[in-house]
Design an enzyme around this catalytic site. Structure first.
Site, PDB file in Angstrom:
ATOM      1  N   ILE A  23       0.831  -1.201   0.000  1.00  0.00           N
ATOM      2  CA  ILE A  23       0.000   0.000   0.000  1.00  0.00           C
ATOM      3  C   ILE A  23       0.870   1.257   0.000  1.00  0.00           C
ATOM      4  CG2 ILE A  23      -0.262   0.281   2.517  1.00  0.00           C
ATOM      5  CD1 ILE A  23      -3.358   0.553   1.809  1.00  0.00           C
ATOM      6  N   TYR A  55      -4.882  -9.397  17.463  1.00  0.00           N
ATOM      7  CA  TYR A  55      -4.005  -9.998  16.460  1.00  0.00           C
ATOM      8  C   TYR A  55      -4.079 -11.529  16.518  1.00  0.00           C
ATOM      9  CZ  TYR A  55       0.599 -11.048  14.300  1.00  0.00           C
ATOM     10  OH  TYR A  55       1.626 -11.527  13.535  1.00  0.00           O
TER      11      TYR A  55
HETATM   12  N1  LIG Z   1       7.718  -9.894  12.067  1.00  0.00           N
HETATM   13  C1  LIG Z   1       7.371 -10.824  12.931  1.00  0.00           C
HETATM   14  O1  LIG Z   1       8.041 -11.002  13.949  1.00  0.00           O
HETATM   15  C2  LIG Z   1       6.168 -11.699  12.653  1.00  0.00           C
HETATM   16  C3  LIG Z   1       5.907 -12.767  13.539  1.00  0.00           C
HETATM   17  C4  LIG Z   1       4.805 -13.571  13.313  1.00  0.00           C
HETATM   18  C5  LIG Z   1       4.013 -13.367  12.186  1.00  0.00           C
HETATM   19  N2  LIG Z   1       4.275 -12.319  11.340  1.00  0.00           N
HETATM   20  C6  LIG Z   1       3.377 -12.135  10.190  1.00  0.00           C
HETATM   21  O2  LIG Z   1       4.100 -12.031   8.983  1.00  0.00           O
HETATM   22  C7  LIG Z   1       3.454 -11.110   8.094  1.00  0.00           C
HETATM   23  C8  LIG Z   1       4.408 -10.004   7.693  1.00  0.00           C
HETATM   24  O3  LIG Z   1       4.870  -9.372   8.866  1.00  0.00           O
HETATM   25  P1  LIG Z   1       5.937  -8.196   8.874  1.00  0.00           P
HETATM   26  O4  LIG Z   1       6.679  -8.290  10.141  1.00  0.00           O
HETATM   27  O5  LIG Z   1       6.689  -8.177   7.592  1.00  0.00           O
HETATM   28  O6  LIG Z   1       4.955  -6.947   8.972  1.00  0.00           O
HETATM   29  P2  LIG Z   1       5.255  -5.415   8.605  1.00  0.00           P
HETATM   30  O7  LIG Z   1       4.312  -4.595   9.413  1.00  0.00           O
HETATM   31  O8  LIG Z   1       6.702  -5.132   8.689  1.00  0.00           O
HETATM   32  O9  LIG Z   1       4.828  -5.379   7.075  1.00  0.00           O
HETATM   33  C9  LIG Z   1       3.493  -5.436   6.653  1.00  0.00           C
HETATM   34  C10 LIG Z   1       3.406  -4.723   5.319  1.00  0.00           C
HETATM   35  O10 LIG Z   1       2.038  -4.726   4.906  1.00  0.00           O
HETATM   36  C11 LIG Z   1       1.751  -3.473   4.326  1.00  0.00           C
HETATM   37  N3  LIG Z   1       0.319  -3.198   4.380  1.00  0.00           N
HETATM   38  C12 LIG Z   1      -0.426  -2.736   5.411  1.00  0.00           C
HETATM   39  N4  LIG Z   1      -1.694  -2.590   5.030  1.00  0.00           N
HETATM   40  C13 LIG Z   1      -1.767  -2.951   3.730  1.00  0.00           C
HETATM   41  C14 LIG Z   1      -2.819  -3.017   2.793  1.00  0.00           C
HETATM   42  N5  LIG Z   1      -4.073  -2.659   3.097  1.00  0.00           N
HETATM   43  N6  LIG Z   1      -2.519  -3.443   1.545  1.00  0.00           N
HETATM   44  C15 LIG Z   1      -1.256  -3.809   1.188  1.00  0.00           C
HETATM   45  N7  LIG Z   1      -0.222  -3.773   2.060  1.00  0.00           N
HETATM   46  C16 LIG Z   1      -0.485  -3.341   3.298  1.00  0.00           C
HETATM   47  C17 LIG Z   1       2.538  -2.460   5.144  1.00  0.00           C
HETATM   48  O11 LIG Z   1       2.742  -1.271   4.407  1.00  0.00           O
HETATM   49  C18 LIG Z   1       3.839  -3.242   5.384  1.00  0.00           C
HETATM   50  O12 LIG Z   1       4.806  -2.975   4.391  1.00  0.00           O
HETATM   51  C19 LIG Z   1       2.203 -10.627   8.852  1.00  0.00           C
HETATM   52  O13 LIG Z   1       1.106 -11.440   8.501  1.00  0.00           O
HETATM   53  C20 LIG Z   1       2.569 -10.864  10.285  1.00  0.00           C
HETATM   54  O14 LIG Z   1       1.433 -11.031  11.068  1.00  0.00           O
HETATM   55  C21 LIG Z   1       5.337 -11.492  11.564  1.00  0.00           C
END
Ligand SMILES: NC(=O)c1ccc[n+]([C@@H]2O[C@H](COP(=O)([O-])OP(=O)(O)OC[C@H]3O[C@@H](n4cnc5c(N)ncnc54)[C@H](O)[C@@H]3O)[C@@H](O)[C@H]2O)c1
Length: 313
Positions: A36, A143
């Site tokens: 986004i 979450y």
């Molecule tokens: N980082 C961690 O430690 C962790 C742990 C467990 C699970 N996860 C899961 O892994 C996935 C990625 O996590 P992350 O750490 O990279 O998150 P992050 O917040 O760093 O990245 C998420 C991305 O999604 C984008 N985004 C938000 N709303 C949007 C929309 N409406 N349309 C398109 N893009 C959109 C944001 O701009 C961002 O770049 C998520 O599902 C998260 O729940 C992450």
């Protein structure tokens, strides 16, 4: 040649590194990054990019048709700490984005989906040590509720509609290329930045809060390996437990002090302590090991070494 891949939420902590890895494996032109918002310079220059809202089905469908996308990695979500502040926005984003992608697969417009779950699916009544693959799950965060519901829907779409959806429950992820996006384990990244900048860190979790964590290289390797596995090996269609290492903030500080001897940590727990207290301390990932050969490579000291080396530049 591999069929085209779409990554949604490609500019985040995981999406950025996943995009680099898939581009080096399958060719830059075959991996369409989308988000986004625009991402870091290196990501934006590394191949095709589309501005895309994960909650807009028609917009995703357009991109899928235009590039003849075969696989979608859905990384867009609102993470644990931010979701507690905006519960309804988190629910809408986390659930609607998943339904959009699952429905594209149900309609055979794409053939494979990766969607990440989290250790946040577990709750205060879950066994904390060596948390089993199947166990009590009563998540107490917005979450966690969204991730647990997501898991149920993934399994449902697999069983009812034959959708090839694959998932892991990531632990807290530690990486240096991008900053984390508002989770409860963010301290484990911030601490390295502050250690190098100031020689000290005020941690928002207590000294003895043990949580499951993983270095990003391991998380990306797990993701790619799960997606590469033959479908018949993937027995769990909700989400696989995945473990790397477990440690407390105190142990992390001790690991850093091996390199920066004057490093000081202090503790000022905030609202994230309650979230962390509801999560497991360690994870049993034997199903992932047995069924698709998962094995982590990085422990805490190796992670510290990599983080400090790369952040120093
Ligand atoms: N980082 C961690 O430690 C962790 C742990 C467990 C699970 N996860 C899961 O892994 C996935 C990625 O996590 P992350 O750490 O990279 O998150 P992050 O917040 O760093 O990245 C998420 C991305 O999604 C984008 N985004 C938000 N709303 C949007 C929309 N409406 N349309 C398109 N893009 C959109 C944001 O701009 C961002 O770049 C998520 O599902 C998260 O729940 C992450």
């Amino acid at each position: 040649m591999h069929k085209p891949i779409l990554i949604i939420g490609a500019c985040g902590q995981i999406g950025t590194e996943l995009t680099f890895e898939l581009r080096s494996k399958y060719g830059a032109e075959n991996v369409i990054a989308s988000d986004i918002r625009e991402g870091g310079e290196a990501l934006m220059q590394s191949g095709p990019f589309e501005l895309l809202d994960a909650t807009n089905y028609a917009a995703i469908e357009d991109v899928v048709m235009h590039y003849e996308i075969d696989e979608v990695y859905l990384m867009a979500a609102m993470l644990s700490a931010t979701a507690e502040k905006f519960p309804m926005r988190a629910w809408n984003l986390n659930m609607n984005s998943l339904f959009n992608v699952l429905n594209l697969a149900k309609e055979k417009k794409i053939s494979k989906v990766f969607w990440p779950s989290s250790i946040a699916v577990f709750g205060p009544n879950t066994p904390k040590q060596n948390t089993p693959q199947s166990t009590v799950m009563e998540p107490s965060t917005v979450y966690g509720i969204s991730k647990q519901s997501g898991e149920r829907w993934c399994e449902y779409y697999y069983k009812k509609y034959g959708v090839d959806v694959r998932s892991v429950r990531y632990p807290g992820l530690i990486s240096w290329k991008t900053m984390p996006g508002g989770g409860t384990t963010d301290y484990a990244v911030e601490i390295y930045h502050e250690a190098l900048k100031k020689g000290s860190y005020e941690c928002f979790l207590d000294s003895d809060t043990e949580l499951p964590m993983m270095y990003m290289d391991d998380a990306i390797r797990a993701t790619v390996s799960l997606m590469d596995s033959p479908a018949e090996k993937i027995k769990v269609r909700s989400s696989y437990n995945l473990a790397g290492m477990n440690f407390t903030p105190k142990q992390m500080a001790e690991s850093i002090a091996k390199h920066i001897s004057a490093f000081k940590i202090s503790y000022a727990p905030d609202f994230r302590q309650e979230i962390a207290d509801s999560w497991p301390s360690s994870i049993d990932d034997s199903a992932a090991r047995k069924e698709w050969g998962w094995e982590p490579r990085f422990d805490l000291d190796q992670t510290t070494q990599e983080m400090l080396k790369n952040l120093k530049g």
